[in-house]
Design an enzyme around this catalytic site. Structure first.
Site, PDB file in Angstrom:
ATOM      1  N   LYS A  40       0.580  -1.268  -0.357  1.00 43.40           N
ATOM      2  CA  LYS A  40       0.134  -0.343   0.101  1.00 43.40           C
ATOM      3  C   LYS A  40       1.267   0.898   0.193  1.00 43.40           C
ATOM      4  CE  LYS A  40      -3.375  -0.422   2.283  1.00 43.40           C
ATOM      5  NZ  LYS A  40      -4.590  -1.124   3.979  1.00 43.40           N
ATOM      6  N   ARG A 109      -2.860   3.677   8.325  1.00 40.92           N
ATOM      7  CA  ARG A 109      -3.599   1.769   7.351  1.00 40.92           C
ATOM      8  C   ARG A 109      -2.500   0.951   7.728  1.00 40.92           C
ATOM      9  NH1 ARG A 109      -5.002   4.861   1.981  1.00 40.92           N
ATOM     10  NH2 ARG A 109      -6.123   2.694   2.006  1.00 40.92           N
ATOM     11  N   GLY A 118      -8.535  -7.656   4.886  1.00 37.67           N
ATOM     12  CA  GLY A 118      -9.998  -7.946   6.002  1.00 37.67           C
ATOM     13  C   GLY A 118      -8.196  -8.161   6.431  1.00 37.67           C
ATOM     14  N   MET A 120      -5.693  -6.598   8.581  1.00 43.68           N
ATOM     15  CA  MET A 120      -4.719  -6.346   9.519  1.00 43.68           C
ATOM     16  C   MET A 120      -6.199  -5.210   9.893  1.00 43.68           C
ATOM     17  SD  MET A 120      -2.190  -7.956   9.097  1.00 43.68           S
ATOM     18  CE  MET A 120      -0.956  -6.447   9.255  1.00 43.68           C
ATOM     19  N   ARG A 381      -3.765  -0.997  -6.283  1.00 47.12           N
ATOM     20  CA  ARG A 381      -2.087  -2.223  -6.856  1.00 47.12           C
ATOM     21  C   ARG A 381      -2.645  -3.014  -8.284  1.00 47.12           C
ATOM     22  NH1 ARG A 381      -5.555  -4.757  -2.074  1.00 47.12           N
ATOM     23  NH2 ARG A 381      -7.526  -4.942  -2.711  1.00 47.12           N
ATOM     24  N   HIS A 497      -6.661 -32.482   5.983  1.00 53.20           N
ATOM     25  CA  HIS A 497      -6.616 -33.652   5.811  1.00 53.20           C
ATOM     26  C   HIS A 497      -6.784 -34.413   4.516  1.00 53.20           C
ATOM     27  CE1 HIS A 497      -7.813 -37.797   4.989  1.00 53.20           C
ATOM     28  NE2 HIS A 497      -6.587 -38.374   5.696  1.00 53.20           N
ATOM     29  N   ARG A 620       4.436 -47.554 -19.135  1.00 57.91           N
ATOM     30  CA  ARG A 620       4.786 -48.884 -18.328  1.00 57.91           C
ATOM     31  C   ARG A 620       4.218 -50.611 -18.743  1.00 57.91           C
ATOM     32  NH1 ARG A 620       1.859 -45.129 -15.748  1.00 57.91           N
ATOM     33  NH2 ARG A 620       2.981 -43.795 -14.068  1.00 57.91           N
ATOM     34  N   GLU A 805      15.945 -43.777  -8.781  1.00 57.76           N
ATOM     35  CA  GLU A 805      14.983 -43.927  -8.371  1.00 57.76           C
ATOM     36  C   GLU A 805      15.487 -44.736  -6.917  1.00 57.76           C
ATOM     37  OE1 GLU A 805      11.669 -45.676  -9.881  1.00 57.76           O
ATOM     38  OE2 GLU A 805      13.130 -47.648 -11.002  1.00 57.76           O
ATOM     39  N   SER A 824      15.970 -41.817 -16.245  1.00 52.23           N
ATOM     40  CA  SER A 824      15.154 -40.934 -16.166  1.00 52.23           C
ATOM     41  C   SER A 824      15.281 -41.219 -14.363  1.00 52.23           C
ATOM     42  CB  SER A 824      14.259 -42.208 -17.524  1.00 52.23           C
ATOM     43  OG  SER A 824      13.193 -41.257 -16.609  1.00 52.23           O
ATOM     44  N   CYS A 892      10.205 -38.977 -15.355  1.00 48.96           N
ATOM     45  CA  CYS A 892       8.860 -39.134 -15.248  1.00 48.96           C
ATOM     46  C   CYS A 892       8.040 -39.362 -14.595  1.00 48.96           C
ATOM     47  CB  CYS A 892       9.164 -40.455 -15.857  1.00 48.96           C
ATOM     48  SG  CYS A 892      10.020 -42.147 -14.614  1.00 48.96           S
ATOM     49  N   TYR A 912      14.283 -33.666 -21.180  1.00 45.34           N
ATOM     50  CA  TYR A 912      13.142 -33.186 -21.108  1.00 45.34           C
ATOM     51  C   TYR A 912      12.576 -33.348 -19.478  1.00 45.34           C
ATOM     52  CZ  TYR A 912      13.580 -38.001 -20.739  1.00 45.34           C
ATOM     53  OH  TYR A 912      13.416 -40.059 -20.647  1.00 45.34           O
TER      54      TYR A 912
HETATM   55  P1  ADP Z   1      -7.566  -2.431   3.376  1.00 43.57           P
HETATM   56  O1  ADP Z   1      -6.323  -2.244   3.500  1.00 43.57           O
HETATM   57  O2  ADP Z   1      -8.588  -3.594   4.301  1.00 43.57           O
HETATM   58  O3  ADP Z   1      -8.353  -1.991   2.366  1.00 43.57           O
HETATM   59  P2  ADP Z   1      -7.081   0.921   4.313  1.00 43.57           P
HETATM   60  O4  ADP Z   1      -5.924   0.756   4.787  1.00 43.57           O
HETATM   61  O5  ADP Z   1      -7.240   0.826   2.693  1.00 43.57           O
HETATM   62  O6  ADP Z   1      -8.230  -0.947   4.042  1.00 43.57           O
HETATM   63  O7  ADP Z   1      -8.762   1.340   4.849  1.00 43.57           O
HETATM   64  C1  ADP Z   1     -10.074   0.760   4.840  1.00 43.57           C
HETATM   65  C2  ADP Z   1     -10.723   1.580   4.015  1.00 43.57           C
HETATM   66  O8  ADP Z   1     -10.935   3.205   4.622  1.00 43.57           O
HETATM   67  C3  ADP Z   1     -10.363   1.940   2.615  1.00 43.57           C
HETATM   68  O9  ADP Z   1     -11.519   2.034   1.955  1.00 43.57           O
HETATM   69  C4  ADP Z   1     -10.285   3.216   2.593  1.00 43.57           C
HETATM   70  O10 ADP Z   1     -10.250   3.772   1.192  1.00 43.57           O
HETATM   71  C5  ADP Z   1     -10.373   4.371   3.614  1.00 43.57           C
HETATM   72  N1  ADP Z   1      -9.746   5.240   3.590  1.00 43.57           N
HETATM   73  C6  ADP Z   1      -7.819   4.971   4.155  1.00 43.57           C
HETATM   74  N2  ADP Z   1      -7.433   5.532   4.662  1.00 43.57           N
HETATM   75  C7  ADP Z   1      -7.829   7.125   4.511  1.00 43.57           C
HETATM   76  C8  ADP Z   1      -8.208   8.583   4.268  1.00 43.57           C
HETATM   77  N3  ADP Z   1      -6.821   8.621   4.422  1.00 43.57           N
HETATM   78  N4  ADP Z   1      -9.163   8.594   3.887  1.00 43.57           N
HETATM   79  C9  ADP Z   1     -10.606   8.701   3.499  1.00 43.57           C
HETATM   80  N5  ADP Z   1     -10.979   7.005   3.632  1.00 43.57           N
HETATM   81  C10 ADP Z   1      -9.880   6.529   4.243  1.00 43.57           C
HETATM   82 MG    MG Z   2       9.595 -46.750  -8.987  1.00 46.10          MG
HETATM   83 MG    MG Z   3      -7.866  -0.788   1.613  1.00 39.17          MG
END
Ligand code: ADP
Ligand code: MG
Ligand code: MG
Length: 940
Positions: A40, A109, A118, A120, A381, A497, A620, A805, A824, A892, A912
């Site tokens: 980020k 952030r 989701g 962190m 990203r 498992h 085989r 082998e 092989s 193989c 190969y």
């Molecule tokens: P995640 O990695 O879970 O997307 P973010 O750090 O991007 O978390 O932030 C969570 C939400 O808050 C995102 O929708 C982001 O756009 C919003 N957000 C983060 N920083 C700001 C900011 N400085 N101003 C407005 N919205 C923000």
């Molecule tokens: Mg064998």
């Molecule tokens: Mg985000």
């Protein structure tokens, strides 16, 4: 793991030393500093330097996080550097953090090197307190000078409800922001249970007689802040911190700490993200999407991440903060609607998206916020995408001149191609999933629900497709798993498992679908209020993890139809097929490794050839001794005289010769490696217990059982405690006179016949399980005589080589190469004997535990163990080549179709790889990718 990063940017000394740089302004970073700044932060820096409107801010490095996590306190100098950067931020914004008149607010952030959706934490609105909330209200209400200026902030968008703020939109907005801060801060920083805040919010709404947050007025929210503060104080034993800098410091610490939150640890283990990378922390000036109808927030993709198609993809939510979109509190509108709501921002956004795509030369995903008509970019990203989109986008970017074909090849993977080859559910089946678990082993399967292994075997025996449903599986379920079309569990993830064993079998599996409540004793499960009992039909999608009630139509893969030759790629209107064709063609042009197939029959050989196989790496011969030929094998084993034995072998010869002719014809012109008989002999005989019972019963009846008794005696004699390590392979060939000779004769005669008929047969005779050169020399001497006699003037050339082998063979490869024209690598047995465990016994018994404990990153049967078994391969390749420079080298084992292993075999210098027909395209692709990635390039 030491953070790797571009040399030269380390401004002052090693981490931990005085003066080390822990904080970077956005303008100081760039997209290649992900190790240090997290994804980020690095991308925020990149956008800043591209001149896009990013709210100013700074990034605290992953090194600072690592130091904090190691010692429990911030490294020396960090506090001062944060103070400096905060001061610079305040200057740039013309406001001070938490200033009572006109506060600067920031978000704190998280952002690790790899995105962990989701997992962190983020805290918004840091800087609000009892005093600055008043200043914010005044500024937002239309006061001069602040960022939050402009029109009145009254009224919610899209008729989502009246704002109802008697005391003005600004005030409502400010108190709403404050209560959000206390809530997020309380949860994230101080571990106050989230539902406590939810309860207080519900109570406020109930008191007011409303259902939507938006119906709460400024006064309601002011009171709610009071209630939240009480919750906070009760749970933490202290008042909500009023000092903005303290808020900031505590939030930063909490983000550092969230790296080790339980769910984050679990996620990293599953995704194989190293545990010690740490997260960076981004401190970003807040912009507000919740200032009224001319504000809002959204997400956008530069192409469709599902199909790769070009267009406008995304969602927008007016009058909202980013978290509302994620929380799904209100319904978003398609991004196109923004064109109507705010044309200017929309045009800007499209322009920025195009620029980002050109710059990153790839699909980007974006988070943005509009504050009173001004567009701000909050994140971008290189976006995740489906396997299909990966190919389509790579193809498109080549067309657009943004990347070359090497780069396109680099950007797709064999795993993605494999995914595209599984059958899948029809796209628009219109059936809603009732549960979603982990896509543990890809494919699509429909069938009748069963809850026990025994029932699975029973129903499958009647020809019914079945889906085995369990809470979790254990080794007792193995037979049921084999019998089932698909496996569904309510517990466990990618390394459970069920997941491990299903992947090993290539069987569709959804694991950990925890919405499903399984009751095995009563043979039913409940999901979404419905009860499913034994015999009901369900469908599971092992790629997406989705579970459906009833039968969902399955369709064959279009990509497989292309490989089969049923679709003309030049004319197909399927963008995916065109893209796959183009990238495969390039992979073939680039790869050094040849790709062969493991095929035992003409039909398999033909299919593999259509899939691009350039010969057979493992044919085989076991099946040539089974079926109606069992009786001949029994005669061979029971033979008391040379004549009897010779008769049995003579009867087998023409049958095997015919088998080989078919294979040679299908693989005309291409090499065919035939492995002489390999398994222990008792595998061709009836099971001991069965035979004993039969004999006893027949004796009781007074029947003549001389033959059966002899057989029983032979089976007893040949019984082995560890057949895998017993009388098999070359050992068997040396013990039973004439057996190998018969096979060599059948192979050579077939080759001569086929070649005389106009096709070129290129047999390679492979001796299994050799551990010492003397074994091979003995077999070879006999074989050479037969070959010389049979080949005559036909021009047929027959090579003689061996499997590597047994570990001893690898370690004496220099000697063995004197007697072998090719090696092989049988990496399945090499793995078994290298590790000292038998696959059948261990995969279900303890692999899941080893994966859980991280002893294995991945099963050594799935992907070659580079350090151990791989080292044996390397030693044998090097020493074999040193002794015989023109030694042909191949592999193989099943690893021949595993992406990572293919790269390894490329690096080791094999000629190969050979894999199952279905895996041939994957191996071709990865062999091409191996060349491209070993050549490398600055642009990647
Ligand atoms: P995640 O990695 O879970 O997307 P973010 O750090 O991007 O978390 O932030 C969570 C939400 O808050 C995102 O929708 C982001 O756009 C919003 N957000 C983060 N920083 C700001 C900011 N400085 N101003 C407005 N919205 C923000
Ligand atoms: Mg064998
Ligand atoms: Mg985000």
């Amino acid at each position: 793991m030491a953070a790797q990063r571009t040399a030269g940017h380390r401004l002052a000394g090693q981490a931990g030393q005085p003066g080390h740089k822990y904080v970077y302004a956005f303008a100081e970073g760039n997209k290649d500093l992900k190790d240090l700044l997290g994804g980020k932060g690095a991308n925020l820096a990149e956008m800043t330097n591209l001149g896009l409107p990013v709210p100013p801010g700074f990034t605290i490095t992953t090194e600072a996080c690592q130091a904090y996590l190691a010692t429990g306190r911030e490294p020396d100098g960090l506090a001062a550097q944060i103070a400096d950067h905060l001061a610079a931020l305040e200057r740039a914004m013309g406001r001070r953090l938490g200033d009572p008149q006109d506060p600067l607010l920031v978000s704190v952030r998280s952002g690790a090197k790899f995105s962990m959706p989701g997992m962190m934490e983020t805290v918004l609105n840091v800087g609000l307190n009892d005093r600055s909330v008043v200043g914010l209200a005044a500024q937002a209400g239309g006061g001069p000078g602040g960022a939050a200026t402009g029109r009145d902030a009254g009224g919610a968008a899209d008729g989502a409800g009246p704002d109802g703020a008697a005391s003005g939109g600004g005030e409502r907005f400010a108190w709403d922001s404050y209560r959000r801060l206390i809530q997020m801060f309380g949860k994230t920083v101080c571990e106050v249970p989230g539902e406590e805040f939810e309860h207080a919010l519900d109570a406020a709404k109930r008191a007011k007689g409303v259902t939507s947050d938006l119906d709460l007025t400024a006064d309601d929210l002011r009171e709610l802040v009071g209630a939240y503060k009480k919750v906070f104080a009760t749970h933490t034993g202290r008042d909500f911190p009023q000092d903005p800098r303290e808020q900031l410091d505590l939030a930063i610490r909490a983000v550092f700490g969230s790296w080790n939150a339980e769910r984050a640890v679990l996620y990293r283990r599953q995704e194989r993200i190293p545990a010690d990378l740490g997260t960076a922390v981004n401190v970003v000036a807040m912009v507000f999407g919740n200032l009224g109808p001319d504000s809002g927030t959204g997400v956008a993709f530069t192409r469709d991440p599902a199909t790769g198609n070009q267009g406008i993809y995304g969602d927008y939510l007016a009058n909202a903060q980013g978290e509302d979109v994620v929380a799904g509190i209100r319904n978003t509108v398609p991004l196109q609607e923004l064109a109507r709501i705010d044309r200017r921002s929309y045009d800007h956004l499209l322009d920025f998206m195009a620029r980002l795509e050109r710059h990153y030369r790839d699909l980007c995903d974006i988070e943005f916020t509009i504050e009173r008509g001004k567009l701000w970019m909050l994140q971008t990203r290189v976006g995740k995408r489906t396997a299909a989109a990966a190919f389509v986008i790579a193809g498109q970017l080549v067309d657009e001149g943004l990347i070359d074909l090497d780069e396109a090849l680099h950007r797709v993977t064999g795993a993605q191609l494999a995914q595209l080859m599984f059958p899948r559910f029809q796209l628009d089946h219109g059936i809603d999933a009732v549960a979603t678990g982990v896509g543990a082993s890809p494919g699509a399967a429909s069938g009748k629900v069963v809850f026990t292994s025994a029932r699975a075997v029973e129903l499958a025996g009647e020809g019914e497709p079945v889906i085995l449903v369990r809470r979790e599986t254990n080794p007792d379920d193995l037979n049921g798993m084999i019998a089932a079309r698909g496996i569904l569990t309510s517990r466990g993830g990618k390394t459970s498992h069920a997941a491990v064993v299903a992947r090993g079998m290539g069987k569709t599996c959804v694991s950990g679908a925890d919405e499903i409540d399984v009751n095995v004793p009563q043979r039913r499960f409940t999901v979404a209020g419905q009860t499913v009992t034994e015999g009901d039909v369900v469908s599971v999608d092992g790629t997406t993890g989705k579970v459906y009630l009833g039968e969902v139509p399955v369709m064959p893969s279009e990509v497989v139809r292309y490989f089969e030759g049923d679709v003309d790629p030049e004319r197909s209107d399927d963008a995916l097929v065109r893209a796959v064709h183009r990238i495969m063609t390039h992979a073939d042009a680039r790869r050094r490794l040849a790709v062969r197939t493991n095929a035992d029959t003409g039909a398999d050989a033909a299919r593999a050839r259509r899939f691009g196989a350039e010969g057979i790496g493992l044919c085989r011969t076991e099946h040539m001794f089974l079926g109606d030929r069992r009786e001949l094998v029994e005669r061979l084993i029971l033979a008391r005289t040379d004549t009897e034995r010779a008769d049995a072998l003579a009867a087998l010869l023409p049958l095997q010769r015919a088998d080989f002719e078919e294979i040679f014809r299908e693989m005309a012109g291409q090499p065919v490696t035939v492995r002489l008989i390999d398994p222990p002999l008792h595998e061709f005989l009836p099971p001991l217990e069965q035979l004993a019972v039969d004999v006893a019963v027949a004796q009781e009846r007074g029947e003549d059982v001389a033959r059966e008794e002899a057989l029983l005696a032979a089976v007893r004699r040949m019984h082995e405690e560890n057949p895998m390590l017993g009388l098999r392979g070359v050992r068997l060939g040396l013990v039973i006179p004439g057996l190998f000779a018969m096979q060599v004769r059948a192979i050579t005669e077939a080759a001569v016949t086929v070649t005389r008929a106009g096709s070129v047969a290129r047999p390679e005779i492979m001796v299994p399980l050799v551990g010492a050169v003397q074994e091979l020399e003995t077999v070879r001497a006999e074989a050479e005589k037969i070959i010389a006699e049979v080949v005559g003037e036909s021009g047929v050339e027959v090579l003689i080589g061996t499997m590597i082998e047994v570990p001893r063979a690898a370690l004496t490869a220099g000697q063995i190469a004197e007697a072998a024209q090719f090696f092989s690598f049988g990496t399945n047995d090499l793995t078994q004997m290298g590790w000292g465990f038998s696959r059948d016994d261990v995969e279900g018994a303890f692999f899941w535990r080893y994966l859980e404990l991280g002893i294995f990153g991945i099963s050594p049967f799935e992907s070659i163990d580079r350090d151990g078994v791989g080292r044996l391969v390397r030693i044998a390749a090097e020493e074999g080549r040193a002794a015989r420079p023109d030694l042909k080298l191949g592999i193989c084992g099943e690893h021949g179709g595993d992406p990572d292993s293919v790269h390894f075999f490329h690096d080791v210098g094999l000629d190969y790889v050979s894999c199952s027909p279905f895996r041939v395209p994957v191996a071709r692709l990865e062999a091409g990718r191996a060349v491209v990635s070993s050549e490398g390039s600055d642009s990647r």
